[in-house]
Design a protein around this motif. Structure first.
Motif, short mmCIF file in Angstrom:
data_model
loop_
_atom_site.label_atom_id
_atom_site.label_comp_id
_atom_site.label_asym_id
_atom_site.label_seq_id
_atom_site.Cartn_x
_atom_site.Cartn_y
_atom_site.Cartn_z
N GLN A 8 33.36 24.11 -48.32
CA GLN A 8 33.64 24.51 -49.70
C GLN A 8 34.93 23.88 -50.23
O GLN A 8 35.49 24.35 -51.21
CB GLN A 8 33.77 26.03 -49.78
N MET A 9 35.38 22.79 -49.62
CA MET A 9 36.65 22.20 -50.04
C MET A 9 36.61 20.69 -49.83
O MET A 9 36.12 20.19 -48.82
CB MET A 9 37.81 22.81 -49.24
N LYS A 10 37.13 19.97 -50.83
CA LYS A 10 37.33 18.52 -50.72
C LYS A 10 38.72 18.17 -51.22
O LYS A 10 39.31 18.89 -52.04
CB LYS A 10 36.27 17.76 -51.53
N VAL A 11 39.24 17.06 -50.71
CA VAL A 11 40.55 16.54 -51.12
C VAL A 11 40.35 15.15 -51.70
O VAL A 11 39.78 14.28 -51.04
CB VAL A 11 41.53 16.49 -49.93
N VAL A 12 40.82 14.93 -52.93
CA VAL A 12 40.80 13.61 -53.54
C VAL A 12 42.20 13.03 -53.40
O VAL A 12 43.17 13.57 -53.94
CB VAL A 12 40.38 13.66 -55.02
N HIS A 13 42.32 11.93 -52.66
CA HIS A 13 43.63 11.36 -52.33
C HIS A 13 44.23 10.56 -53.50
O HIS A 13 43.52 9.91 -54.28
CB HIS A 13 43.50 10.39 -51.15
N GLY A 14 45.56 10.59 -53.57
CA GLY A 14 46.34 9.64 -54.37
C GLY A 14 45.96 9.55 -55.83
O GLY A 14 45.86 8.45 -56.38
N VAL A 15 45.79 10.69 -56.50
CA VAL A 15 45.32 10.67 -57.88
C VAL A 15 46.48 10.43 -58.84
O VAL A 15 47.53 11.08 -58.76
CB VAL A 15 44.60 11.98 -58.24
N GLY A 16 46.30 9.48 -59.74
CA GLY A 16 47.34 9.16 -60.71
C GLY A 16 46.84 8.11 -61.69
O GLY A 16 45.65 8.05 -61.99
N TYR A 17 47.75 7.25 -62.16
CA TYR A 17 47.39 6.22 -63.13
C TYR A 17 48.51 5.18 -63.15
O TYR A 17 49.62 5.44 -62.66
CB TYR A 17 47.18 6.81 -64.53
#
Length: 550
Positions: free
Chosen positions: A145-154
C-alpha cells in the motif's frame, strides 16, 4: 471604502500569465486587459467571501469560503476514486525521510549530527530505509500500500517558500501564473459555475491558505477552512459561527449579522454535516496536527460525502535548526496518521478507492548546516499510499548525493509534472489531451504507479469544447466577445452577483464566427455601474464569467 487586500496578487503579474492554448481566437492582450480591469476573485476576496479573504468587524477577523466548481466536475465523474493531497509545508528533508542505505557512509559524513544510526533504520529494501519515527508505515509497505517516487523536482528549482509553493500548485516553473492545476481543469470543463453552482463539494482544503492548486481565473474552487477545528465545527453543527451567544449591543448586532452572512456562504455546510453524522471513526487517531485532519476526512469519505479531492496540511518542515527531533515528530504524525487513515477506511472496504500523496515546495540540502539542521534544497521524494497502488515499490532514480547540482543540492530525477499527469490521467481518469492542455501544452510520460483507468472500464472521458469568451472594455463601454464554433440559437443573459437575471442581451440564431455585444446597448434597460455575471447558452451548454459594467 475599499481597502487594499495584501493577500491579492499584483495585477501586473496577471499580465505575465501564459496563454491558455494556441487555438484561442481572442487575443492575450484582451485577456490581460480584462483581468487588469476586473477580477471577481479579487473582488470577493476583498469582501471576505472566499477562503483567503476576511472581514474585520470590531477587531474580530472572520473568514469564509466559497462553493467549488469542482463539485459538478467530480460529482459527475465516472470514477468513485478519491485523491488526498498531503502537503508537507515548509520543505521536507528527503534524505532523512528515505535514507539511501546503499550510500550510507557518505550520507553519515554529510550529516554528522542529524544522521540516523544505520541499525535504527527499517529497511524498505537493501537500498533504502526509513527512520524509527516512520515505523507505522512498515505494515503499509509490507501490504503493498505504499510507493516512493524518487528525486521529484524541476529544473532551476526555486528556493523560496512562496514561489516554490506557487510553482507546485500552478505546475508552471517558467512564468508567473496564479491559477492551479485543478482550477484550470474545472474552470474549462464546467464553465457555468457562477450561475449554476453544484450541490456537493468535490474538493475540501484544510490549511494552506493562499495555495493556488484549486484556483482558476474567477475564484478559488475548493471549500476551504483554515484549520481542522473549523471543519469539525461545520461537520458537527452545520455552521461555522455561533449566532446566538453574541453581545447585546450595537457591536453584537453587527457581529451576528456578519456571522450569519458567513454561515450562509458555507453553502455545503449541511451536506458536510450530514456525511459527518452518517459515519464514525473506527480507530483512534491521536492528537497530532495531521491526525485530526485525516480523522475528519475519513469520516467524510465513509459518510458518503461524494468529495473526490482533499488537501490536508502538515508543517512546519522548515527545519533550519534542531532538525533531528522536530523532523522526527512531524514524520511520526504523518506515518501514524496515514496508517490509521487506511485502517479506518478499510474497516468498511474503502481503502482501494483512496490514493494519498505527499508533496512539498522543495527538499533540503545534502549537507547539514551549523545549527543542526538543513537549508532549502531541491529534489525530494513523494510518498504515495493506498490499496490502489497494487504493490509496494520505488519509482524513478534516487539522486546521486555524491554528485550534487552546482548549489550542493540533490539533482532532481523526476519532474513533478510527470507525477501530476499520471495521477490526473490514470487515477482520476481525466482525458489525456485535457491534462496536456492544463499542463501548458506539454505531454509528460506517465509513471508506473500501479493503477490505470482500464480497471474501471473507462476508456474515454469527454473533453471541453474550447469555447472562447471574455469581456473587453473601451472607454466607458463594456463588451462581451465570443467566437461561435457553429451556427446556433444563442442566448446571452446578464445576472447580478446574487444570481438574479437582470435581462437578456441576445436571444436569436447566430452565425458561426466572432461576435461582439455592447452590453448597455444590447440589454435595453438602465444598468448601474458595477459587477455582474454574463451567461452564454447554445447547443445545450452554458458558459458564464464575471464582468464589470462601466
Amino acid at each position: 471604502m475599499c481597502n487594499h487586500n495584501p493577500h491579492l496578487k499584483d495585477n501586473a503579474q496577471k499580465g505575465q500569465k501564459a496563454s491558455k492554448g494556441p487555438s484561442a481566437k481572442i487575443t492575450d492582450q484582451h485577456h490581460d486587459q480584462e483581468h487588469t480591469t476586473w477580477s471577481r476573485r479579487s473582488f470577493m476576496q476583498a469582501l471576505g467571501l472566499v477562503g483567503t479573504g476576511s472581514i474585520v468587524v470590531g477587531g474580530t477577523n472572520l473568514s469564509a469560503a466559497s462553493p467549488s466548481r469542482l463539485t459538478t466536475a467530480l460529482a459527475n465523474a465516472d470514477s468513485d476514486r478519491i485523491l488526498v493531497l498531503i502537503r508537507l509545508k515548509g520543505g521536507n528533508d528527503g534524505l532523512n525521510t528515505i535514507v539511501p542505505m546503499y550510500d550510507y557512509d557518505f550520507y553519515a559524513q554529510s550529516r554528522p549530527t542529524i544522521r540516523y544510526q544505520e541499525n535504527d533504520l527499517y529497511n524498505l529494501s537493501p537500498d533504502f530505509g526509513i527512520p524509527p519515527s516512520m515505523d507505522p508505515l512498515q505494515s503499509l509497505w509490507g501490504n503493498g500500500q505504499m510507493k516512493v517516487v524518487h528525486g521529484v523536482g524541476y529544473p532551476d528549482s526555486s528556493l523560496s517558500h512562496f514561489r516554490g509553493s506557487d510553482i507546485w500548485a500552478s505546475a508552471q516553473p517558467d512564468e508567473i501564473d496564479d491559477t492551479g492545476v485543478f482550477g484550470r481543469y474545472f474552470e474549462d470543463l464546467y464553465p457555468d459555475f457562477l450561475i449554476n453552482p453544484p450541490d456537493v463539494p468535490p474538493a475540501i482544503q484544510i490549511g494552506s491558505s493562499g495555495n493556488l492548486i484549486f484556483d482558476g481565473d474567477e475564484a478559488g474552487y475548493a471549500f476551504s477552512v483554515a484549520n481542522p477545528q473549523q471543519l469539525e465545527d461545520i461537520a458537527e453543527n452545520g455552521v461555522l459561527h455561533d449566532v446566538t451567544n453574541i453581545p447585546d449591543c450595537t457591536f453584537g448586532d453587527q457581529l451576528g449579522f456578519m456571522r450569519s452572512v458567513i454561515n450562509t456562504s458555507f453553502t455545503y455546510a449541511s451536506t458536510i454535516n450530514e456525511a459527518y453524522e452518517n459515519a464514525s471513526n473506527a480507530v483512534e487517531y491521536g492528537a497530532g496536527q495531521l491526525a485530526k485532519q485525516l480523522a475528519i476526512v475519513a469520516r467524510m469519505i465513509k459518510g458518503g460525502l461524494g468529495t473526490q479531492v482533499y488537501l490536508v496540511t502538515l508543517g512546519s518542515f522548515d527545519t533550519h535548526a534542531n532538525q533531528l527531533e522536530e523532523h522526527a515528530e512531524l514524520l511520526s504524525d504523518l506515518s501514524a496518521s496515514v496508517k490509521n487513515f487506511y485502517d479506518d477506511l478499510n474497516s468498511v472496504g474503502m481503502g482501494e478507492n483512496v490514493l494519498s500523496m505527499t508533496f512539498s515546495e522543495f527538499g533540503r540540502r545534502i549537507y547539514e548546516n551549523g545549527s543542526n539542521g538543513t537549508d532549502h534544497g531541491t529534489a525530494s521524494p513523494i510518498l504515495m499510499f493506498g490499496d490502489g497502488l497494487n504493490d509496494q515499490g520505488f519509482v524513478g532514480t534516487h539522486p546521486d548525493i555524491q554528485d550534487p547540482d552546482p548549489t550542493g543540492n540533490p539533482a532532481f530525477t523526476t519532474d513533478f509534472r510527470q507525477v501530476y499527469a499520471t495521477v490526473l490521467k490514470q487515477w482520476l481518469c481525466i482525458d489525456e489531451s485535457l491534462v496536456d492542455q492544463i499542463l501548458f501544452g506539454q505531454t509528460y510520460e506517465p509513471l508506473d504507479l500501479g493503477f490505470n483507468c482500464n480497471a474501471l472500464g473507462i476508456t474515454d472521458v469527454a473533453n471541453t469544447s474550447g469555447f472562447q469568451h471574455l469581456a473587453t472594455y473601451q472607454g466607458d463601454q463594456t463588451f462581451i466577445e465570443f467566437t461561435m464554433p457553429t451556427t446556433a440559437r444563442v442566448t446571452v443573459s446578464l445576472f447580478n452577483l446574487l444570481g438574479q437575471e437582470v435581462g437578456k442581451l441576445k436571444d436569436e440564431y447566430t452565425f458561426e464566427g466572432p461576435q461582439r455585444l455592447n452590453v448597455k446597448q444590447s440589454i435595453r434597460t438602465r444598468l448601474r455601474t458595477g459587477q455582474y455575471v454574463y451567461r452564454i447558452s447554445f447547443n445545450g451548454k452554458s458558459y458564464s464569467k464575471s464582468i464589470l459594467v462601466r
